[in-house]
Write an enzyme that holds these catalytic residues in place. Structure first.
Site, PDB file in Angstrom:
ATOM      1  N   ASP A 144      -2.013  -7.353  18.997  1.00  0.00           N
ATOM      2  CA  ASP A 144      -0.701  -7.778  18.496  1.00  0.00           C
ATOM      3  C   ASP A 144       0.239  -8.238  19.595  1.00  0.00           C
ATOM      4  O   ASP A 144       1.287  -8.820  19.307  1.00  0.00           O
ATOM      5  CB  ASP A 144      -0.041  -6.623  17.733  1.00  0.00           C
ATOM      6  CG  ASP A 144      -0.766  -6.304  16.432  1.00  0.00           C
ATOM      7  OD1 ASP A 144      -1.524  -7.170  15.967  1.00  0.00           O
ATOM      8  OD2 ASP A 144      -0.578  -5.197  15.902  1.00  0.00           O
ATOM      9  N   ALA A 174      -6.973  -5.603  12.695  1.00  0.00           N
ATOM     10  CA  ALA A 174      -7.943  -5.036  13.632  1.00  0.00           C
ATOM     11  C   ALA A 174      -9.062  -6.002  14.027  1.00  0.00           C
ATOM     12  O   ALA A 174      -9.443  -6.042  15.204  1.00  0.00           O
ATOM     13  CB  ALA A 174      -8.526  -3.750  13.049  1.00  0.00           C
ATOM     14  N   GLU A 226       0.822  -1.205   0.000  1.00  0.00           N
ATOM     15  CA  GLU A 226       0.000   0.000   0.000  1.00  0.00           C
ATOM     16  C   GLU A 226       0.860   1.261   0.000  1.00  0.00           C
ATOM     17  O   GLU A 226       0.502   2.260  -0.645  1.00  0.00           O
ATOM     18  CB  GLU A 226      -0.941  -0.029   1.199  1.00  0.00           C
ATOM     19  CG  GLU A 226      -1.983  -1.150   1.096  1.00  0.00           C
ATOM     20  CD  GLU A 226      -2.974  -1.149   2.244  1.00  0.00           C
ATOM     21  OE1 GLU A 226      -2.863  -0.261   3.116  1.00  0.00           O
ATOM     22  OE2 GLU A 226      -3.852  -2.016   2.257  1.00  0.00           O
TER      23      GLU A 226
END
Length: 345
Positions: free
Chosen positions: A205, A221, A76
């Site tokens: 995480d 998420a 990205e």
């Protein structure tokens, strides 16, 4: 000292430089807002300095951008820089052509996006190449400094290097005596609690949890959101004096966006690419925003950006963005002279 009945540790993760924390000053990661603004500053400053210099070799280094790591974050990032140089900044300069910027995405493994099916990963690579991004696979970074990157014996001269290659759990795990895995995540029981400490749970995480097939959960998420709801169930079960439920993760799929109308998505057995995947990515991200006003504002902002090819505020700011202390290492490259000085001259 703060007494508690229950404790939920959900302190997230930070970038891992695989024993070379000194690389952070030359290759910032993308985990905090401060790091995001630092990345924006470096990218924008590189174009500004390339516009001002008459040295062709220096201009070539300034217009070379290296992204280390071929996961979703790296893909990205590279796609965003490629789209910015080809469209957003294409007509903003007189002396340079931003569309000629060289963008290199480096991956140590055999292909990009190893967590996605190979067909989707191949499509993502083609979309990146259409934006002018070069992809180097099976390439290991061995050194990063202020002048560029050493990759498998080759030297890439670049002033902007971005890190998206690895993560490790928050350092708060190192301060505890709990069992941890290789990434520093705390190992938990099936109900997300710590062995011998049922009042302490780990989520996000920082949590090392494997599903029924023995696979670790991805650092996304939806995992943390489901674990947060599960933590509430544990407290409710204790209050009702009923057995604690085990945590079960419902995989809702994964997505990665490459650029304008380009994305890939895996939702169960359904695979999407191109514009349909990009629309699905937009809908999902807008849906999980909090409040109608936020959703409406983002929809209007993104619509304007899509129609006008413009991006958000191009602010060049400097903040403290690092995770690691580099006081004993070489100094970071100096900022360019203020543009006002050049304009005055």
């Amino acid at each position: 000292n703060i007494p508690y009945d229950y404790l939920l540790l959900a302190c997230g993760a930070q970038h891992s430089y695989f024993g070379h924390d000194e690389w952070e000053q030359f290759a910032p990661g993308l985990k905090t807002i401060e790091q995001a603004t630092e990345i924006r500053r470096r990218v924008l400053v590189a174009f500004e300095r390339a516009e001002l210099t008459a040295d062709l070799e220096q201009r070539r280094r300034l217009l070379t951008f290296v992204v280390v790591g071929g996961g979703p974050t790296g893909v990205e990032l590279a796609g965003a820089i490629g789209e910015m140089s080809r469209f957003t900044l294409a007509r903003d300069f007189r002396n340079i052509d931003p569309s000629l910027a060289r963008i290199i995405l480096i991956e140590a493994g055999p292909r990009l996006l190893p967590m996605f099916p190979e067909k989707l990963a191949s499509r993502a690579m083609r979309d990146l190449e259409s934006l002018g991004v070069q992809t180097w696979t099976n390439s290991m970074v061995t050194r990063i400094d202020e002048n560029g990157v050493d990759v498998s014996g080759d030297r890439i001269h670049a002033t902007t290097v971005l890190w998206a290659a690895g993560v490790q759990a928050s350092q708060i795990g190192d301060q505890s005596a709990f069992k941890r895995d290789r990434q520093g995540r705390i190992v938990v029981q099936p109900d997300l609690s710590i062995a011998a400490h049922p009042e302490i749970c780990i989520a996000g995480d920082l949590c090392s949890f494997t599903d029924k097939q023995g696979r670790p959960l991805p650092g996304i998420a939806p995992v943390a959101m489901q674990q947060g709801r599960h933590f509430a169930k544990l407290i409710r079960a204790d209050l009702n004096q009923t057995p604690r439920p085990e945590f079960y993760y419902v995989d809702k799929g994964q997505m990665a966006t490459i650029g304008r109308s380009c994305a890939i998505a895996q939702i169960g057995k359904t695979h999407l690419t191109g514009f349909p995947a990009w629309m699905a990515w937009l809908v999902v991200h807008i849906y999980f925003l909090t409040g109608f006003r936020n959703r409406l504002f983002v929809i209007l902002s993104w619509t304007w950006s899509f129609l006008s090819f413009r991006r958000g505020a191009r602010l060049i700011v400097a903040k403290n963005w690092r995770f690691y202390d580099h006081s004993a290492t070489a100094a970071e490259p100096a900022l360019p002279p203020p543009l006002a000085n050049h304009e005055a001259k």
